[in-house]
Design a protein around this motif. Structure first.
Motif, short mmCIF file in Angstrom:
data_model
loop_
_atom_site.label_atom_id
_atom_site.label_comp_id
_atom_site.label_asym_id
_atom_site.label_seq_id
_atom_site.Cartn_x
_atom_site.Cartn_y
_atom_site.Cartn_z
N TRP A 18 -6.26 5.86 -3.37
CA TRP A 18 -6.36 7.12 -2.63
C TRP A 18 -6.21 6.87 -1.13
CZ3 TRP A 18 -9.94 8.75 1.04
CH2 TRP A 18 -9.86 10.08 1.40
N SER A 21 -2.59 5.79 -0.29
CA SER A 21 -1.67 6.92 -0.51
C SER A 21 -1.85 7.99 0.56
CB SER A 21 -1.91 7.53 -1.89
OG SER A 21 -1.63 6.61 -2.89
N ARG A 22 -3.09 8.31 0.84
CA ARG A 22 -3.42 9.35 1.82
C ARG A 22 -2.88 9.02 3.21
NH1 ARG A 22 -7.99 9.63 4.96
NH2 ARG A 22 -8.29 11.65 5.93
N THR A 23 -2.94 7.74 3.56
CA THR A 23 -2.46 7.33 4.89
C THR A 23 -0.96 7.08 4.91
OG1 THR A 23 -3.00 5.03 4.41
CG2 THR A 23 -4.69 6.33 5.55
#
Length: 175
Positions: A18, A21-23
């Motif tokens: 997460w 992926s988020r960054t």
């Protein structure tokens, strides 16, 4: 004790995936690919270390230990010829114990190297990089420390003149 393959597993934790992926740094597929490369690299390193240690132990250390042991046996025969039995027993006790110790360690090294080789064969048949890395971690790597311990003890006992490798103290104090 830390498990290197387990550390690589942490790359695939939901929180890690997460965060990356988020960054926008890596997605789940890229993290899986990296973990696979890390597991494979780790396996190769342990594989090489095991092969080299096994070769050194069987082809260099064990033969030298046996040569030194034979020197001690010759020394005992000479002492027995020269001294009366009660004096011989006193004078030979330390050498007899050393011969026993060398025999015990040589036997242990041979058995451990054989068992390590078998563990490698089993680990090499694992289906994927992760399973193979864990097999090497759990069933092969422990042999390295155990074999090394026996070799370290032999290094302390065998005459510097015939020891085939640099000894630790020589490496530490070489300029």
């Amino acid at each position: 004790e830390t498990s290197v393959p387990l550390i690589f597993d942490r790359l695939l934790d939901d929180e890690t995936v997460w965060m990356f992926s988020r960054t926008g740094v890596l997605d789940a597929v890229e993290l899986h690919a990296r973990a696979e490369v890390y597991w494979e690299t780790y396996t190769k390193k342990i594989q090489i270390e095991a092969r080299v240690l096994g070769d050194l132990a069987i082809n260099h250390i064990v033969p030298i230990a046996v040569i030194y042991q034979n020197r001690l046996l010759e020394n005992l025969r000479g002492l027995k010829e020269i001294f009366p039995p009660e004096e011989y027993e006193i004078m030979s006790a330390d050498r007899k114990e050393l011969i026993r110790e060398i025999s015990r360690r040589v036997t242990a090294i041979k058995v451990l190297v054989r068992d390590m080789t078998e563990a490698r064969k089993v680990a090499n048949h694992k289906d994927n990089f992760q399973e193979k890395a864990f097999a090497y971690e759990e069933t092969v790597r422990p042999y390295l420390d155990n074999i090394r311990d026996h070799i370290d003890h032999l290094e302390m006992e065998i005459d510097d003149e015939i020891w085939p490798l640099p000894k630790y103290r020589e490496l530490l104090f070489t300029k």
